[in-house]
Scaffold this motif. Structure first.
Motif, short mmCIF file in Angstrom:
data_model
loop_
_atom_site.label_atom_id
_atom_site.label_comp_id
_atom_site.label_asym_id
_atom_site.label_seq_id
_atom_site.Cartn_x
_atom_site.Cartn_y
_atom_site.Cartn_z
N VAL A 196 0.84 -1.20 0.00
CA VAL A 196 0.00 0.00 0.00
C VAL A 196 0.87 1.25 0.00
N GLU A 197 1.89 1.27 0.85
CA GLU A 197 2.79 2.42 0.90
C GLU A 197 3.43 2.68 -0.47
N GLY A 198 3.92 1.62 -1.08
CA GLY A 198 4.61 1.75 -2.36
C GLY A 198 3.69 2.22 -3.48
N LEU A 199 2.50 1.64 -3.55
CA LEU A 199 1.57 2.04 -4.61
C LEU A 199 1.05 3.46 -4.40
N ARG A 200 0.91 3.87 -3.15
CA ARG A 200 0.52 5.26 -2.89
C ARG A 200 1.59 6.23 -3.38
N TYR A 201 2.83 5.84 -3.22
CA TYR A 201 3.92 6.71 -3.70
C TYR A 201 4.00 6.68 -5.22
N MET A 202 3.87 5.51 -5.80
CA MET A 202 4.06 5.35 -7.24
C MET A 202 2.89 5.91 -8.05
N PHE A 203 1.67 5.63 -7.57
CA PHE A 203 0.46 6.05 -8.28
C PHE A 203 -0.49 6.76 -7.32
#
Length: 236
Positions: free
Chosen positions: A175-182
């Motif tokens: 979740v953290e990564g996808l929030r940053y990426m997209f």
């Protein structure tokens, strides 16, 4: 004796899934490539290993044993530190979730390197734009929907039983990564995955994770890691 964790010193990357489990459990470890000449030290250590050597970092070293691959490392830590259920069916279910996380991470990386993983993003921008749209529209909902459904298999607040596992901390990182990426895409669809978002928030409140996120051990996301934010690849 503290574990030795070997991973690239300037990115979260795949090593972060291991770090999160160690930090949440309060397990002592040395991040061996952090510090002066860290990358050179990691490369030298890799080159010195023969036989049953890791293919690539991250890998964990303890008592003469070297374990590579995120899912394998977390399986080992879960068994050794009682971070997974004792029932075999439950342990393999958690491992299955972790392997699915591994699949998602590979697809995330391919978004910005769809043609050649050795070439720069800017050398394959048109192809990356197409890959990003396909990922946002099709693959993200498919993976996140599966994780959301997995959370319905347990009546409690976690993936299994009434406590967190390594798979829970890994879904936090997803979740953290996808929030940053997209950020735009995640803002548009997070309401469809309320159990997953609740799980993310629960992991963030674990004492070990709270302390880690406030520390300098938690590196910021950047454009060298797996989750990379390029505004032109985002969309609702």
């Amino acid at each position: 004796m503290a574990y030795k964790l070997w991973y690239w010193p300037t990115i979260q990357g795949r090593g972060e899934f291991v770090r999160l489990a160690l930090e949440a459990a309060g397990i002592e470890y040395e991040d061996c490539a952090r510090g002066e000449d860290g990358e050179e030290r990691l490369i030298a250590d890799m080159e010195a290993r023969k036989g049953r050597a890791p293919f690539a970092p991250p890998y964990l070293e303890t008592d003469g044993l070297v374990i590579a691959q995120v899912a394998d490392i977390l399986l080992y830590l879960g068994d050794r530190h009682d971070l997974v259920p004792s029932a075999a069916a439950d342990r393999y279910w958690i491992h299955q979730i972790q392997l699915t996380v591994t699949d998602l991470v590979a697809e995330v990386h391919n978004v910005h390197h769809p043609v050649d993983m050795r070439a720069y993003y800017h050398d394959q921008k048109p192809e990356a734009a197409r890959a990003a749209k396909q990922f946002r529209d099709g693959r993200m909902p498919k993976f996140l929907g599966w994780f959301e459904e997995a959370l319905t298999a347990n009546p409690g607040d976690w993936l299994i039983d009434d406590r967190w596992t390594c798979a829970d901390t890994s879904l936090f990182q997803i979740v953290e990564g996808l929030r940053y990426m997209f950020p735009r895409r995640m803002a548009a669809i997070e309401g469809d995955y309320l159990r997953l978002i609740r799980l993310h928030d629960q992991v963030a409140q674990l004492p070990g994770i709270q302390a880690y996120l406030k520390s300098d051990r938690r590196l910021a996301f950047n454009r060298e890691g797996i989750f990379r934010h390029y505004p032109e690849l985002d969309g609702e």
